[in-house]
Design a protein around this motif. Structure first.
Motif, short mmCIF file in Angstrom:
data_model
loop_
_atom_site.label_atom_id
_atom_site.label_comp_id
_atom_site.label_asym_id
_atom_site.label_seq_id
_atom_site.Cartn_x
_atom_site.Cartn_y
_atom_site.Cartn_z
N MET A 1 -17.16 43.01 -59.32
CA MET A 1 -17.38 43.03 -57.89
C MET A 1 -18.85 43.33 -57.58
O MET A 1 -19.57 43.93 -58.37
N LYS A 2 -19.27 42.91 -56.40
CA LYS A 2 -20.65 43.14 -55.99
C LYS A 2 -20.92 44.63 -55.84
O LYS A 2 -20.09 45.38 -55.35
N ARG A 3 -22.13 45.01 -56.25
CA ARG A 3 -22.50 46.42 -56.21
C ARG A 3 -24.01 46.52 -56.07
O ARG A 3 -24.76 45.85 -56.78
N SER A 4 -24.46 47.35 -55.16
CA SER A 4 -25.89 47.47 -54.89
C SER A 4 -26.52 48.47 -55.85
O SER A 4 -25.96 49.53 -56.14
N ASN A 5 -27.71 48.13 -56.34
CA ASN A 5 -28.50 49.03 -57.17
C ASN A 5 -29.71 49.58 -56.43
O ASN A 5 -30.63 50.11 -57.05
N ALA A 6 -29.72 49.44 -55.11
CA ALA A 6 -30.87 49.87 -54.32
C ALA A 6 -30.88 51.39 -54.13
O ALA A 6 -29.83 52.02 -54.01
N ARG A 7 -32.05 51.96 -54.10
CA ARG A 7 -32.21 53.37 -53.78
C ARG A 7 -32.06 53.55 -52.28
O ARG A 7 -32.44 52.69 -51.49
N GLY A 8 -31.51 54.69 -51.90
CA GLY A 8 -31.29 54.95 -50.49
C GLY A 8 -30.05 54.23 -49.98
O GLY A 8 -29.11 53.99 -50.73
N PHE A 9 -30.07 53.91 -48.70
CA PHE A 9 -28.91 53.28 -48.07
C PHE A 9 -29.05 51.76 -48.11
O PHE A 9 -30.10 51.21 -47.76
N SER A 10 -27.98 51.07 -48.53
CA SER A 10 -28.02 49.61 -48.59
C SER A 10 -26.60 49.07 -48.46
O SER A 10 -25.62 49.82 -48.50
N GLY A 11 -26.51 47.77 -48.32
CA GLY A 11 -25.20 47.16 -48.21
C GLY A 11 -25.28 45.69 -47.87
O GLY A 11 -26.36 45.10 -47.78
N LYS B 1 -32.70 37.23 -46.09
CA LYS B 1 -31.68 38.28 -46.19
C LYS B 1 -30.32 37.81 -45.67
O LYS B 1 -29.31 38.46 -45.94
N GLY B 2 -30.31 36.74 -44.95
CA GLY B 2 -29.06 36.20 -44.43
C GLY B 2 -28.87 34.77 -44.90
O GLY B 2 -29.79 34.11 -45.39
N MET C 1 -17.28 44.15 -46.50
CA MET C 1 -18.41 45.04 -46.27
C MET C 1 -18.56 45.97 -47.46
O MET C 1 -17.58 46.58 -47.92
N ASN C 2 -19.78 46.08 -47.97
CA ASN C 2 -20.09 46.99 -49.07
C ASN C 2 -21.25 47.88 -48.64
O ASN C 2 -22.32 47.38 -48.26
N LEU C 3 -21.05 49.19 -48.70
CA LEU C 3 -22.08 50.16 -48.33
C LEU C 3 -22.29 51.13 -49.49
O LEU C 3 -21.34 51.48 -50.20
N SER C 4 -23.53 51.56 -49.67
CA SER C 4 -23.82 52.51 -50.74
C SER C 4 -25.04 53.34 -50.40
O SER C 4 -25.90 52.94 -49.61
N TRP C 5 -25.08 54.50 -51.03
CA TRP C 5 -26.25 55.38 -50.92
C TRP C 5 -26.51 55.95 -52.30
O TRP C 5 -25.60 56.47 -52.95
N ARG C 6 -27.75 55.84 -52.75
CA ARG C 6 -28.10 56.26 -54.11
C ARG C 6 -29.35 57.13 -54.09
O ARG C 6 -30.35 56.79 -53.45
N LEU D 1 -19.45 30.31 -43.16
CA LEU D 1 -19.71 31.64 -43.70
C LEU D 1 -21.06 32.15 -43.23
O LEU D 1 -22.05 31.41 -43.22
N PHE D 2 -21.08 33.44 -42.87
CA PHE D 2 -22.33 34.13 -42.55
C PHE D 2 -22.40 35.39 -43.41
O PHE D 2 -21.43 36.15 -43.50
N SER D 3 -23.55 35.62 -44.04
CA SER D 3 -23.74 36.82 -44.85
C SER D 3 -25.10 37.43 -44.55
O SER D 3 -26.06 36.71 -44.21
N TYR D 4 -25.17 38.75 -44.69
CA TYR D 4 -26.42 39.47 -44.46
C TYR D 4 -26.45 40.69 -45.36
O TYR D 4 -25.45 41.42 -45.49
N ARG D 5 -27.58 40.91 -46.00
CA ARG D 5 -27.74 42.07 -46.88
C ARG D 5 -28.93 42.90 -46.41
O ARG D 5 -29.90 42.36 -45.85
N PHE D 6 -28.86 44.19 -46.65
CA PHE D 6 -29.96 45.08 -46.28
C PHE D 6 -30.15 46.11 -47.39
O PHE D 6 -29.22 46.44 -48.13
N GLY D 7 -31.36 46.59 -47.52
CA GLY D 7 -31.70 47.50 -48.61
C GLY D 7 -32.49 46.77 -49.67
O GLY D 7 -32.27 45.59 -49.93
#
Length: 730
Positions: free
Chosen positions: A158-168, A658-659, A186-191, A700-706
């Motif tokens: 599954m998709k998983r963010s490796n970004a520092r701080g807040f991303s998704g 990003k989108g 929706m995938n959210l993470s904080w590292r 389909l619409f997608s957007y990523r941040f971080g």
């Protein structure tokens, strides 16, 4: 006893040996051409620019990796449809096989997917491709994996963010065929340096339909029933709603100790409504009859998974200990309501019947495992581990039956099942010179309420690479594996699918044992060739029979089966804007099944061709077209007829890359039809035709941040084999 029946399916296209030779010539011709071109330019390549674009297919010695986002036409698809383009994988009638071997074990992030049968297919259909990063295909897994899965292992990453701080990232898909399906992810993470928090949420809300046509032609004089034909047409509307939520944490408590915790759950609501019109034509003077039937079934499936883990590092050279504890609960409430009214040819009512049934089930699994890894040197290591898993299954069955004015209440004895599996393994890896070797042995002791047994599962992997920088690589692998019956297959209670179809479990079902051997060659991670041979004992398959107007299906041990074949995969970048990805799978199988009153001999071959052509244009535009053809395939009691499809899509990157917006067209010519010709009935001929809502348009619409950065992560693991055997939809 009935006479033996042989389903001998001849090849209907070019002989496989000829195709094999031709493909070898094409493959090595293209390889030689590319090698020559690269050598001629090696003195001029002073600078290499990395664009960051992943290869669509990565080929490694022990596995093949399919990177989902590399395929534009995956927009609007689901996990099951993704497998259709994975090299060596064949999906027919929702049955997944790897290089001719069915009963593959399915994992998600090294955790098992705890469904089987049609419920496994339904779950994969509700899992959007937008939430999946890659798919790994392991035909011969090493000893550290559970021995379950005679067909090999499929791992969804599954998709998983490796970004520092807040991303998704967020993805929204609107799929329109004859029915509408909506998928949001929706995938959210904080590292931070020592703590990683994440959540994954998705929701599937949609409907689909299926049209099924049964044609049964009876041979006069072969049956005591004075019937000529029994035909039925069914239309089924399926509504599925499934929210999913996962919360997780990873914490580095000390420089050498890492803790992980995760909890996930989903609630799947599946409502099916079926309308059936059937007609029985009798030998005169018997009068024909017409049956109008309606079936509604509701299924509520709730599941919970809790995982806790510890990873202890003894040093930085790979010396470590990993502990995992898991708890799984799978609860199902299933209600079915069938009604039928029988009339004569003048539509005068003759009789009516009604069935209302409740079939709840509850399954709980506990699992503990420990893995120890010790590096002997820079080129050698050894691993060892133990695992214990316990399972309890509790079911019940209650029916209220009405036949005209007569009422009957049936309360069947519940099926209660207990199982413990204790396992231990050792696995070693080493490299010397041009060779690499991996060998392992796994022992599993199984104690159930039905039987006890112990098995040993060896595995060996050999690799050869001329030089460290060589683009040529050869590998040879062999493994022995097992497929245990899923829990629903052991339940002897009859479960109605609709008015005319029932499924019955078989508590006498034995595990399937399989030996798998494969020889492979890879060039430049772009071309691969493999030949394989599989042999299984107590192979499991569905036995179908008809009693009166009811079609019954029951799992049985289908004797011995052998299969052999080859795969050829090629990824060719003709220019900067055009890439072609193609693969061929050929499998020839030969099996003998000895039943109490009949012997079945099935043999024949199957072809699977898939080709994808990708186009990259300026200003973020891209396009793709995919085609697939599967030839006819012999099975235990039927011939699966050929099928083909064409997908196409276009896409555009937006919002500073990003989108993205994608428009995808699936099954453009509406050719995905499931057709089966039953062959082993001595007193009748049966043809089955099924069609689904496969032609669709997806926006389909997608957007990523971080900001993406590299970060180490530990792979999650769980109770793989037990979760794969949980019950499927009846």
């Amino acid at each position: 006893m009935l006479p033996p029946i042989s389903i001998d399916h001849p090849e209907k296209i070019i002989h496989p040996l000829l195709v094999f030779i031709l493909m070898l010539l094409l493959l090595f011709g293209d390889v030689a051409a590319q090698d020559t071109a690269m050598n001629s330019k090696k003195n001029t390549l002073q600078t290499v620019t990395v664009t960051g674009r992943k290869a669509a297919i990565e080929r490694r010695p022990d596995r093949t990796i399919l990177n989902v986002e590399a395929f534009l036409s995956n927009a609007g698809s689901n996990a099951l449809e993704l497998l259709e383009r994975a090299p060596g994988v064949l999906v027919i009638n929702d049955i997944i096989s790897i290089k001719g071997r069915s009963q593959a074990a399915v994992y998600i992030d090294d955790k098992p997917l705890y469904l089987q049968g049609s419920a496994l297919a339904d779950y994969l259909k509700s899992l959007p491709a937008a939430s999946i990063a890659s798919i790994e295909i392991l035909p011969n897994p090493p000893a550290q994996y559970d021995a379950a899965g005679a067909g090999g292992i499929i791992v969804f990453r599954m998709k998983r963010s490796n970004a520092r701080g807040f991303s998704g990232n967020i993805v929204s898909e609107n799929i329109r065929g004859r029915k509408t399906r909506l998928m949001q992810t929706m995938n959210l993470s904080w590292r931070s340096n020592k703590l990683y928090l994440y959540t994954n949420a998705s929701n599937y809300d949609g409907a689909g339909f299926s049209q099924i046509r049964w044609q049964r032609e009876f041979i006069p004089g072969k049956t005591d029933w004075p019937i000529l034909s029994f035909n039925q047409n069914s239309y089924r509307l399926a509504e599925i709603h499934e929210p999913y939520l996962k919360l997780g944490m990873e914490w580095q408590a000390t420089p050498k100790n890492f803790f992980s915790f995760a909890a996930s759950g989903s609630l799947r609501r599946n409502n099916n409504h079926t309308q059936t019109d059937a007609r029985k034509n009798f030998i005169r003077p018997e009068e024909d009859s017409i049956i109008a039937a309606s079936s509604s079934n509701r299924r509520r499936v709730s599941n919970l998974l809790v995982h806790a883990g510890l990873r202890h590092l003894f040093d930085t050279a790979g010396h470590e200990l990993i502990l995992d504890v898991d708890y799984i609960r799978f609860n199902t409430a299933f209600n079915v309501f069938n009604t039928a009214e029988t009339s004569n040819a003048r539509y005068e009512k003759i009789s009516w019947d009604q069935l209302n049934g409740d079939l709840p089930s509850d399954i709980r699994i506990w699992s503990f495992r420990a893995d120890y890894k010790y590096p002997l040197s820079a080129k050698s290591s050894i691993e060892a581990g133990v695992k214990s898993a316990g399972t309890t299954v509790e079911t019940a069955a209650t029916y209220d039956i009405m036949l005209n004015a007569d009422h009957q209440h049936l309360n069947r004895t519940g099926f209660n099942y207990r199982e413990w599996i204790h396992a231990a393994y050792v696995n070693s890896k080493t490299r010397f010179g041009k060779f690499s070797v991996q060998a392992g042995l796994r022992a599993e002791y199984t104690n159930t309420s039905l039987r006890k047994y112990t098995n040993l599962f060896p595995s060996v992997f050999l690799g050869w690479k001329p030089t460290v920088l060589s683009k040529h690589q050869f590998q040879l692998s062999w493994s022995n594996r097992i497929s245990r019956p899923d829990y629903a297959d052991l339940n002897p209670a009859a479960a109605p699918y609709d008015r005319f179809q029932y499924r019955i479990g078989n508590p006498l079902l034995q595990p399937r044992l399989a030996d798998n051997i494969e020889l492979g060659y890879t060039f430049n991670n772009a071309y691969s060739l493999s030949v394989f041979y599989n042999r299984s004992r107590r192979d499991m398959d569905e036995l179908r029979y008809i009693k009166n107007d009811i079609y019954y299906s029951m799992p049985v041990n289908a004797g011995k089966k052998q299969s052999a074949g080859f795969t050829i995969d090629a990824t060719t970048e003709f220019c900067k804007w055009y890439t072609s990805i193609s693969n061929i799978l050929y499998t020839h199988s030969n099996g003998i099944t000895i039943l109490p009153d009949q012997t079945l001999h099935v043999r024949g071959g199957t072809w699977n061709f898939t080709t994808t052509h990708q186009f990259r244009f300026s200003k973020g535009w891209s396009g793709e077209i995919t085609g697939n053809y599967v030839s006819s395939q012999p099975a235990l009691q039927y011939i699966q007829q050929p099928s083909w499809y064409v997908h196409a899509g276009i896409g555009k990157k937006i919002l500073q890359d990003k989108g993205a917006i994608k428009l995808n067209f699936r099954d453009i010519f509406y050719t995905r039809v499931d057709q089966q010709q039953m062959l082993n009935y001595s007193y009748m001929h049966i043809n089955v035709n099924r069609r689904w809502d496969t032609r669709s348009v997806t926006l389909l619409f997608s957007y990523r941040f971080g900001k993406e950065t590299k970060a180490d992560r530990r792979k999650e693991r769980s109770a793989p084999e037990e979760r794969n055997r949980l019950p499927g939809e009846q």
